[in-house]
Design an enzyme around this catalytic site. Structure first.
Site, PDB file in Angstrom:
ATOM      1  N   GLN A 110     -19.410  11.907  25.057  1.00  0.00           N
ATOM      2  CA  GLN A 110     -19.210  10.531  24.595  1.00  0.00           C
ATOM      3  C   GLN A 110     -19.468   9.510  25.704  1.00  0.00           C
ATOM      4  O   GLN A 110     -19.959   8.420  25.437  1.00  0.00           O
ATOM      5  CB  GLN A 110     -17.770  10.403  24.080  1.00  0.00           C
ATOM      6  CG  GLN A 110     -17.560   9.252  23.119  1.00  0.00           C
ATOM      7  CD  GLN A 110     -17.951   9.576  21.684  1.00  0.00           C
ATOM      8  OE1 GLN A 110     -17.660  10.653  21.201  1.00  0.00           O
ATOM      9  NE2 GLN A 110     -18.616   8.661  21.006  1.00  0.00           N
ATOM     10  N   LYS A 113     -23.280   9.102  25.771  1.00  0.00           N
ATOM     11  CA  LYS A 113     -23.709   8.551  24.482  1.00  0.00           C
ATOM     12  C   LYS A 113     -23.392   7.064  24.414  1.00  0.00           C
ATOM     13  O   LYS A 113     -24.232   6.233  24.085  1.00  0.00           O
ATOM     14  CB  LYS A 113     -22.973   9.302  23.365  1.00  0.00           C
ATOM     15  CG  LYS A 113     -23.368   8.883  21.976  1.00  0.00           C
ATOM     16  CD  LYS A 113     -22.374   9.310  20.897  1.00  0.00           C
ATOM     17  CE  LYS A 113     -21.999  10.764  20.954  1.00  0.00           C
ATOM     18  NZ  LYS A 113     -21.377  11.222  19.677  1.00  0.00           N
ATOM     19  N   LYS A 125     -12.029  10.938  23.688  1.00  0.00           N
ATOM     20  CA  LYS A 125     -12.039  11.744  22.456  1.00  0.00           C
ATOM     21  C   LYS A 125     -10.651  12.313  22.244  1.00  0.00           C
ATOM     22  O   LYS A 125      -9.887  12.469  23.200  1.00  0.00           O
ATOM     23  CB  LYS A 125     -13.023  12.905  22.607  1.00  0.00           C
ATOM     24  CG  LYS A 125     -13.491  13.481  21.290  1.00  0.00           C
ATOM     25  CD  LYS A 125     -14.683  12.722  20.770  1.00  0.00           C
ATOM     26  CE  LYS A 125     -15.076  13.141  19.381  1.00  0.00           C
ATOM     27  NZ  LYS A 125     -16.387  12.578  19.027  1.00  0.00           N
ATOM     28  N   GLY A 164     -12.998   8.112  13.687  1.00  0.00           N
ATOM     29  CA  GLY A 164     -13.020   9.417  13.022  1.00  0.00           C
ATOM     30  C   GLY A 164     -13.969  10.398  13.690  1.00  0.00           C
ATOM     31  O   GLY A 164     -14.743  10.047  14.582  1.00  0.00           O
ATOM     32  N   ASP A 165     -13.884  11.623  13.268  1.00  0.00           N
ATOM     33  CA  ASP A 165     -14.819  12.694  13.623  1.00  0.00           C
ATOM     34  C   ASP A 165     -14.591  13.743  12.527  1.00  0.00           C
ATOM     35  O   ASP A 165     -14.093  13.395  11.444  1.00  0.00           O
ATOM     36  CB  ASP A 165     -14.523  13.232  15.042  1.00  0.00           C
ATOM     37  CG  ASP A 165     -15.678  14.068  15.623  1.00  0.00           C
ATOM     38  OD1 ASP A 165     -16.627  13.487  16.155  1.00  0.00           O
ATOM     39  OD2 ASP A 165     -15.643  15.308  15.520  1.00  0.00           O
ATOM     40  N   THR A 208     -23.784   7.010  11.378  1.00  0.00           N
ATOM     41  CA  THR A 208     -24.227   8.161  12.170  1.00  0.00           C
ATOM     42  C   THR A 208     -25.449   8.806  11.511  1.00  0.00           C
ATOM     43  O   THR A 208     -26.452   9.099  12.166  1.00  0.00           O
ATOM     44  CB  THR A 208     -23.087   9.184  12.345  1.00  0.00           C
ATOM     45  OG1 THR A 208     -21.907   8.488  12.734  1.00  0.00           O
ATOM     46  CG2 THR A 208     -23.435  10.227  13.376  1.00  0.00           C
ATOM     47  N   ASN A 239     -19.658  13.425   6.199  1.00  0.00           N
ATOM     48  CA  ASN A 239     -20.154  12.073   6.264  1.00  0.00           C
ATOM     49  C   ASN A 239     -21.546  11.956   6.901  1.00  0.00           C
ATOM     50  O   ASN A 239     -22.428  11.268   6.387  1.00  0.00           O
ATOM     51  CB  ASN A 239     -19.118  11.323   7.116  1.00  0.00           C
ATOM     52  CG  ASN A 239     -19.330   9.866   7.096  1.00  0.00           C
ATOM     53  OD1 ASN A 239     -19.416   9.287   6.029  1.00  0.00           O
ATOM     54  ND2 ASN A 239     -19.438   9.285   8.267  1.00  0.00           N
ATOM     55  N   SER A 382     -19.283   1.417  15.505  1.00  0.00           N
ATOM     56  CA  SER A 382     -17.859   1.215  15.790  1.00  0.00           C
ATOM     57  C   SER A 382     -17.682   0.023  16.723  1.00  0.00           C
ATOM     58  O   SER A 382     -16.761  -0.779  16.567  1.00  0.00           O
ATOM     59  CB  SER A 382     -17.272   2.458  16.473  1.00  0.00           C
ATOM     60  OG  SER A 382     -16.863   3.404  15.528  1.00  0.00           O
TER      61      SER A 382
END
Ligand code: GLU
Length: 450
Positions: A110, A113, A125, A164-165, A208, A239, A382
């Site tokens: 992350q 990214k 995370k 979310g994840d 995403t 998703n 986000s």
């Protein structure tokens, strides 16, 4: 080479049994060799040593009461990895496979990214080894409330902003926000991926998947090609997979697969998006039920998968979108894809290809978009949600989608020009890692030893 080995050996001692974390670190360090060799400053400031150690790791007990009145206990995590570029930002994953190593690999990815998006967000995370499968709505709510009873004191709209994840969508974000608000009295943008009724951003749900398709589009455009008419493999049925499929149709491609933990669905005529959404978003049913409405489709149960990989990657197609989870695409899968003539792979999931599989794609010189670049559209949107919350504004669907396209284009350009700068124009792994690293490392140096 030796510093990679030394770093991993050290991590194995200080952070034992975290295989996925070592894998993520090794991949990044491998890419960084050319820049580390020529830049003494990174060594001088111990950037690698500092970057692989999270700024803070919070681990906590999550007790809750199930519908039978029995007390259950899970393990909760939030890893605040790096805040050089902004508040910690990253999702929460609720899945039985979650452990410190999984959250650490996700948090580490992350950082780079988020840097690649060009937006002011650091990396973090979290999650829990909670299995949402088969749980009632009441159980989910009580779990989320208990999770926040500890986490609320560590998060905030300018400090750490979860989202979310896997296993965490708008419903879970709602329950967590509600509890945060009750405990703190604050109505603020502490979470992203919120409902559109109370502060969520349009396009966040789709971002995403859409972003991962835009990324494929840009990779192909550079080769004078497009998505139109291409047969596509998609894995996953959450998703990310659903909105990858939606965007593929919009851009004229034909997605023919998706998968869940029970097996792979192959519909040669093209996956029927309405049926898929009804099954997964409304009824939360098994993928095999798709056959009721579409008897011409085929369902391959996991028991029939090849021993060395995943059935989905053995189906001939030109494009592949791994949108399920880490290490879902093995070396044998990658070889099968290449042998079947795949021309591009764009990763919607985090680290879905094993290290060996990545090597196969790079050696074959196909277009390969690593997750930390190709799936960054989610976290980027986000940040757009945070910006709207902070300025008390609300942007239209078109406005957010337009910004998402520009961000994905910039990520692609940043990875590809950096790859070219280091003499490997096809290698977006190298390009993405170096481009992300440089931003974080230089910010760390400018902010001193903290
Ligand atoms: N979980 C997503 C990711 O892996 C999104 C994180 C976010 O929106 O903060 O990037």
């Amino acid at each position: 080479m030796t510093y990679i080995h030394d770093t991993i050996v050290k991590l194995q001692k200080t952070s034992p049994a975290q295989a996925e974390f070592y894998q993520a670190v090794e991949e990044v360090l491998d890419s960084l060799q050319p820049i580390l060799e020529t830049n003494e400053k990174y060594k001088h400031h111990a950037i690698i040593e500092r970057m692989v150690e999270p700024e803070r790791q919070i681990m906590f007990r999550v007790p809750w009461v199930d519908d039978q009145g029995k007390v259950q206990v899970n393990k909760g995590y939030r890893i605040e990895f790096n805040s050089a570029l902004g508040p910690y930002k990253g999702g929460l994953r609720f899945h039985p496979s979650v452990n410190a190593g999984i959250i650490k690999f996700l948090g580490f990815e992350q950082i780079f990214k988020n840097a690649l998006t060009g937006l002011p967000i650091g990396g973090g995370k979290g999650g829990a080894n909670f299995d949402p499968k088969g749980k009632s709505d009441g159980e989910i709510m009580r779990f989320c409330q208990s999770f926040i009873n500890e986490l609320y004191r560590h998060i905030g709209p300018t400090t750490d902003v979860p989202a979310g994840d896997i296993g965490v969508g708008a419903r879970e974000i709602g329950y967590m926000f509600g509890q945060y608000k009750r405990l703190t009295g604050n109505y603020d943008g502490v979470f992203t991926g919120k409902s559109l009724l109370w502060g969520g951003s349009l396009v966040r749900k789709e971002a995403t998947g859409y972003g991962c398709v835009y990324f494929a589009q840009y990779m192909l455009a550079d080769k004078g090609d497009s998505l139109a008419g291409k047969q596509c493999l998609v894995s996953g049925a959450g998703n990310v997979a659903i909105y990858t499929i939606e965007k593929l149709y919009e851009l004229g491609a034909r997605p023919v697969t998706c998968s869940d933990s029970s097996g792979t669905l192959y519909h040669e005529a093209g996956i029927d998006l309405a049926t898929l959404k009804e099954l997964k978003e409304v009824r939360k049913a098994r993928l095999s039920e798709y056959l009721v409405a579409h008897p011409d489709a085929r369902f391959i149960p996991v028991t029939d998968y090849p021993a060395d990989g995943h059935a989905v990657w053995r189906i001939p197609a030109q494009l592949a979108f791994p949108c399920a989870t880490q290490n879902e695409l093995t070396e044998a899968d990658a070889r099968a894809l290449v042998a079947n003539g795949v021309i591009a792979v764009s990763e919607g999931a985090n680290m879905p290809s094993t290290q060996e599989a990545v090597e196969v794609f790079l050696d074959a010189r196909i277009c390969y978009g690593p997750g930390k670049a190709a799936n960054a559209g989610g976290v980027a949107t986000s940040q757009l949600e945070m910006a709207q919350n902070a300025s008390m504004q609300r942007w239209s669907f078109e406005e957010v989608d337009e910004k998402l396209k520009v961000i994905m284009k910039n990520i692609y350009l940043s990875a590809s020009t950096t790859a070219a700068e280091f003499g490997e124009p096809h290698n977006l792994v190298l390009g993405a890692n170096i481009a992300g690293f440089r931003k974080v490392a230089d910010a760390m140096i400018e902010q001193g030893v903290v």
